[in-house]
Design a protein around this motif. Structure first.
Motif, mmCIF file in Angstrom:
data_model
loop_
_atom_site.group_PDB
_atom_site.id
_atom_site.type_symbol
_atom_site.label_atom_id
_atom_site.label_comp_id
_atom_site.label_asym_id
_atom_site.label_seq_id
_atom_site.Cartn_x
_atom_site.Cartn_y
_atom_site.Cartn_z
ATOM 1 N N LEU A 125 46.432 35.900 43.696
ATOM 2 C CA LEU A 125 46.180 37.317 43.423
ATOM 3 C C LEU A 125 47.010 37.790 42.230
ATOM 4 C CD1 LEU A 125 44.683 39.848 44.265
ATOM 5 C CD2 LEU A 125 46.487 40.288 45.960
ATOM 6 N N SER A 126 48.235 37.307 42.143
ATOM 7 C CA SER A 126 49.083 37.647 41.001
ATOM 8 C C SER A 126 48.463 37.152 39.695
ATOM 9 C CB SER A 126 50.472 37.026 41.182
ATOM 10 O OG SER A 126 51.282 37.262 40.050
ATOM 11 N N GLU A 127 47.882 35.956 39.722
ATOM 12 C CA GLU A 127 47.235 35.419 38.528
ATOM 13 C C GLU A 127 45.996 36.237 38.155
ATOM 14 O OE1 GLU A 127 47.939 32.084 36.390
ATOM 15 O OE2 GLU A 127 49.343 33.718 36.762
ATOM 16 N N MET A 128 45.254 36.692 39.173
ATOM 17 C CA MET A 128 44.099 37.539 38.900
ATOM 18 C C MET A 128 44.521 38.798 38.153
ATOM 19 S SD MET A 128 41.823 37.312 42.407
ATOM 20 C CE MET A 128 40.471 38.292 41.730
ATOM 21 N N LEU A 129 45.595 39.425 38.615
ATOM 22 C CA LEU A 129 46.090 40.640 37.952
ATOM 23 C C LEU A 129 46.556 40.334 36.530
ATOM 24 C CD1 LEU A 129 46.529 43.602 39.127
ATOM 25 C CD2 LEU A 129 45.938 41.867 40.819
ATOM 26 N N ARG A 130 47.211 39.215 36.355
ATOM 27 C CA ARG A 130 47.765 38.887 35.043
ATOM 28 C C ARG A 130 46.686 38.733 33.986
ATOM 29 N NH1 ARG A 130 48.354 34.612 31.956
ATOM 30 N NH2 ARG A 130 47.527 33.138 33.499
ATOM 31 N N VAL A 131 45.566 38.086 34.333
ATOM 32 C CA VAL A 131 44.539 37.800 33.320
ATOM 33 C C VAL A 131 43.558 38.957 33.140
ATOM 34 C CG1 VAL A 131 44.731 35.318 33.752
ATOM 35 C CG2 VAL A 131 42.932 36.642 34.915
ATOM 36 N N THR A 132 43.729 40.022 33.927
ATOM 37 C CA THR A 132 42.852 41.189 33.816
ATOM 38 C C THR A 132 43.493 42.234 32.906
ATOM 39 O OG1 THR A 132 42.046 40.810 36.064
ATOM 40 C CG2 THR A 132 41.633 42.969 35.111
ATOM 41 N N ARG A 133 42.688 42.817 32.042
ATOM 42 C CA ARG A 133 43.203 43.817 31.109
ATOM 43 C C ARG A 133 43.614 45.081 31.859
ATOM 44 N NH1 ARG A 133 39.819 47.977 30.735
ATOM 45 N NH2 ARG A 133 37.580 47.688 31.103
ATOM 46 N N ALA A 134 44.456 45.879 31.225
ATOM 47 C CA ALA A 134 44.840 47.177 31.790
ATOM 48 C C ALA A 134 43.586 48.031 31.985
ATOM 49 C CB ALA A 134 45.818 47.886 30.859
#
Length: 267
Positions: free
Chosen positions: A123-132
């Protein structure tokens, strides 16, 4: 060795797509409905399997990367995305995606990230690769009652063999709507919506549903370890349980249920 256990990789991929996706794809379509419009949106599908959701997203105009750790799954997803030149599939580990920060408009994991005990890293990786300002979208079985064919099997198995485990305890993390919402908030999401959605699962041939499910069920250690007599007993009880969901014409309609969660990465 039982011939039903001697599956080639190609056999397994075909079985996964034919049977597994029959259970999960209706939820994929409902999830994509909630993410519309998708025209020209960049979308990464993490733990994408054979690419059912990825292809459906590409058909709706998204530019998709289907990511999975299994090369055979990725090969099949690549084939299914071939007619969409802007979309592709790649072997990637959900725990350490080799992708730059803030690359995608939408990150999806459809019965993927949340199925692993290490889901927090995914889940942390999903957030990281998603733009603001981008969106995070997840699905996961409710694990309550007969929410999928596998959970119906678990109920029957536990009734017959209460001292055994069908699958190892803790293999699949369990969530409530409240804990799922809190988990997304803890990861950094805002504007979180969680709901339970339902889809009707009907096997390819209701008259032989147990035989159809057998190769997939054998992936569960408790099922695979049954001796001949025990397996026959389980099959009879499982057929009766499936029959409990049959209509007047004999067609089985199992109402499957899953959590659907959508959040947003803060601007």
């Amino acid at each position: 060795m039982n011939k039903r256990m001697m599956l080639t990789i190609a056999d397994y991929i075909g079985l996964y797509e034919r049977m597994g996706e029959r259970t999960t794809q209706p939820f994929a379509l409902q999830l994509l409905d909630r993410l519309m419009p998708l025209d020209e949106c960049t979308l990464i599908d993490i733990a994408a399997g054979t690419g059912g959701l990825a292809r459906a997203a590409a058909e709706r105009g998204a530019i998709v990367l289907a990511a999975d750790i299994n090369p055979a799954m990725v090969a099949r997803a690549t084939d299914r995305l071939r007619e969409f030149p802007s979309s592709s599939a790649q072997v990637l580990d959900l725990h350490n995606l080799a992708i730059d920060d803030e690359t995608y408009d939408i990150a999806v994991s459809h019965f993927g990230v949340l199925a692993f005990a290490t889901w927090r890293t995914g889940l942390s990786e999903m957030l990281r690769v998603t733009r603001a300002g981008g969106r995070i979208a997840l699905t996961m079985w409710t694990h309550h009652d007969d929410c999928s064919p596998a959970h119906l099997l678990r109920r029957v198995f536990n009734a017959l063999y209460p001292t055994r485990e069908l699958w190892p305890a803790g293999l699949f993390p369990s969530f409530s709507a409240k804990t799922l919402r809190q988990s997304l908030a803890d990861a950094g999401c805002v504007d979180i919506e969680v709901e339970v959605v339902e889809a009707d699962w009907t096997p390819l041939s209701s008259t032989d549903v147990v035989s159809e499910c057998d190769p997939l069920f054998r992936s569960f250690p408790g099922y695979a370890a049954l001796d001949t007599r025990e397996a026959e007993t389980l099959r009879a009880s499982l057929e009766a349980a499936f029959d409990g969901y049959s209509a007047a014409d004999g067609t089985i309609h199992l109402p499957t249920r899953a959590f659907m969660a959508i959040g947003r990465k803060p601007d």
